[in-house]
Motif scaffolding. Structure first.
Motif, PDB file in Angstrom:
ATOM      1  N   PRO A   9       4.951   5.967   0.711  1.00 28.54           N
ATOM      2  CA  PRO A   9       3.604   5.868   1.922  1.00 28.54           C
ATOM      3  C   PRO A   9       2.347   6.308   1.063  1.00 28.54           C
ATOM      4  CG  PRO A   9       5.599   6.388   3.625  1.00 28.54           C
ATOM      5  CD  PRO A   9       6.085   6.544   1.941  1.00 28.54           C
ATOM      6  N   ILE A  10       1.839   5.655   1.321  1.00 28.83           N
ATOM      7  CA  ILE A  10       0.290   6.676   0.463  1.00 28.83           C
ATOM      8  C   ILE A  10      -0.623   5.352   1.608  1.00 28.83           C
ATOM      9  CG2 ILE A  10       0.417   4.767  -1.208  1.00 28.83           C
ATOM     10  CD1 ILE A  10      -1.175   6.882  -3.015  1.00 28.83           C
ATOM     11  N   PRO A  11      -2.348   6.232   1.898  1.00 28.01           N
ATOM     12  CA  PRO A  11      -3.099   4.786   2.283  1.00 28.01           C
ATOM     13  C   PRO A  11      -3.642   4.462   1.418  1.00 28.01           C
ATOM     14  CG  PRO A  11      -3.634   7.695   2.511  1.00 28.01           C
ATOM     15  CD  PRO A  11      -2.152   7.540   1.766  1.00 28.01           C
ATOM     16  N   ALA A  21      -0.067   1.540   2.908  1.00 25.71           N
ATOM     17  CA  ALA A  21       0.419   1.006   1.887  1.00 25.71           C
ATOM     18  C   ALA A  21       1.591   1.946   1.419  1.00 25.71           C
ATOM     19  CB  ALA A  21       0.000   0.822   0.311  1.00 25.71           C
ATOM     20  N   SER A  22       2.440   1.157   0.366  1.00 20.14           N
ATOM     21  CA  SER A  22       3.884   2.097   0.325  1.00 20.14           C
ATOM     22  C   SER A  22       4.037   1.920  -1.242  1.00 20.14           C
ATOM     23  CB  SER A  22       4.550   1.675   0.939  1.00 20.14           C
ATOM     24  OG  SER A  22       6.458   2.145   0.317  1.00 20.14           O
ATOM     25  N   THR A  31       7.129   0.634  -9.652  1.00 20.45           N
ATOM     26  CA  THR A  31       7.677  -0.748  -9.438  1.00 20.45           C
ATOM     27  C   THR A  31       6.547  -1.723  -8.887  1.00 20.45           C
ATOM     28  OG1 THR A  31       9.665  -0.421 -10.108  1.00 20.45           O
ATOM     29  CG2 THR A  31       9.257  -2.340  -9.394  1.00 20.45           C
ATOM     30  N   ALA A  32       6.634  -1.351  -8.474  1.00 20.89           N
ATOM     31  CA  ALA A  32       5.553  -1.672  -6.599  1.00 20.89           C
ATOM     32  C   ALA A  32       4.789  -1.339  -5.918  1.00 20.89           C
ATOM     33  CB  ALA A  32       6.727  -3.575  -5.909  1.00 20.89           C
ATOM     34  N   VAL A  33       3.508  -1.768  -5.512  1.00 21.15           N
ATOM     35  CA  VAL A  33       2.447  -1.884  -4.118  1.00 21.15           C
ATOM     36  C   VAL A  33       2.555  -2.790  -3.391  1.00 21.15           C
ATOM     37  CG1 VAL A  33       0.677  -0.913  -3.854  1.00 21.15           C
ATOM     38  CG2 VAL A  33       1.365  -0.316  -6.034  1.00 21.15           C
ATOM     39  N   ILE A  34       3.471  -2.227  -2.100  1.00 18.34           N
ATOM     40  CA  ILE A  34       2.851  -3.291  -0.831  1.00 18.34           C
ATOM     41  C   ILE A  34       1.864  -2.487  -0.006  1.00 18.34           C
ATOM     42  CG2 ILE A  34       5.197  -4.239  -1.258  1.00 18.34           C
ATOM     43  CD1 ILE A  34       6.183  -1.857   0.915  1.00 18.34           C
ATOM     44  N   VAL A  35       0.931  -3.726   0.966  1.00 22.97           N
ATOM     45  CA  VAL A  35       0.584  -3.497   1.762  1.00 22.97           C
ATOM     46  C   VAL A  35       0.621  -3.862   2.879  1.00 22.97           C
ATOM     47  CG1 VAL A  35      -2.342  -3.253   2.559  1.00 22.97           C
ATOM     48  CG2 VAL A  35      -1.890  -3.354   0.011  1.00 22.97           C
TER      49      VAL A  35
END
Length: 86
Positions: A9-11, A21-22, A31-35
């Motif tokens: 997890p990351i803001p 986001a994660s 590999t990916a960033v999701i929001v």
């Protein structure tokens, strides 16, 4: 053998309300960033779901699904990476 998938997890610093986001790492590689879709600008049926913001390699796809949880997104990444692998 399945690849090691980890979620971090990351803001996100943006002007809207989508701030969660994660990062999805496979074997320690981004590999990916999701929001998470939290903004009132999103249709009610998508709020609280997660979307792919950016994918790398096999995760760079058009029209990815929305995910209920980051873990669902991680499972999707694993499926993309192992599909067709022997």
């Amino acid at each position: 053998m399945s690849p090691e998938i980890s979620l971090h997890p990351i803001p996100v610093l943006i002007d809207g309300q989508d701030r969660q986001a994660s990062l999805i790492l496979v074997e320690g590689q981004l590999t990916a960033v999701i929001v998470r879709l939290d903004s009132e600008a999103h249709p009610p049926e998508t709020r609280g779901r997660w979307r792919l913001a950016i994918g790398f390699g096999k995760c760079n796809v058009l029209g990815p699904p929305l995910f209920a949880t980051p873990e669902d997104a991680g499972a999707w990444v694993e499926q993309l990476l192992t599909w067709g692998a022997s």
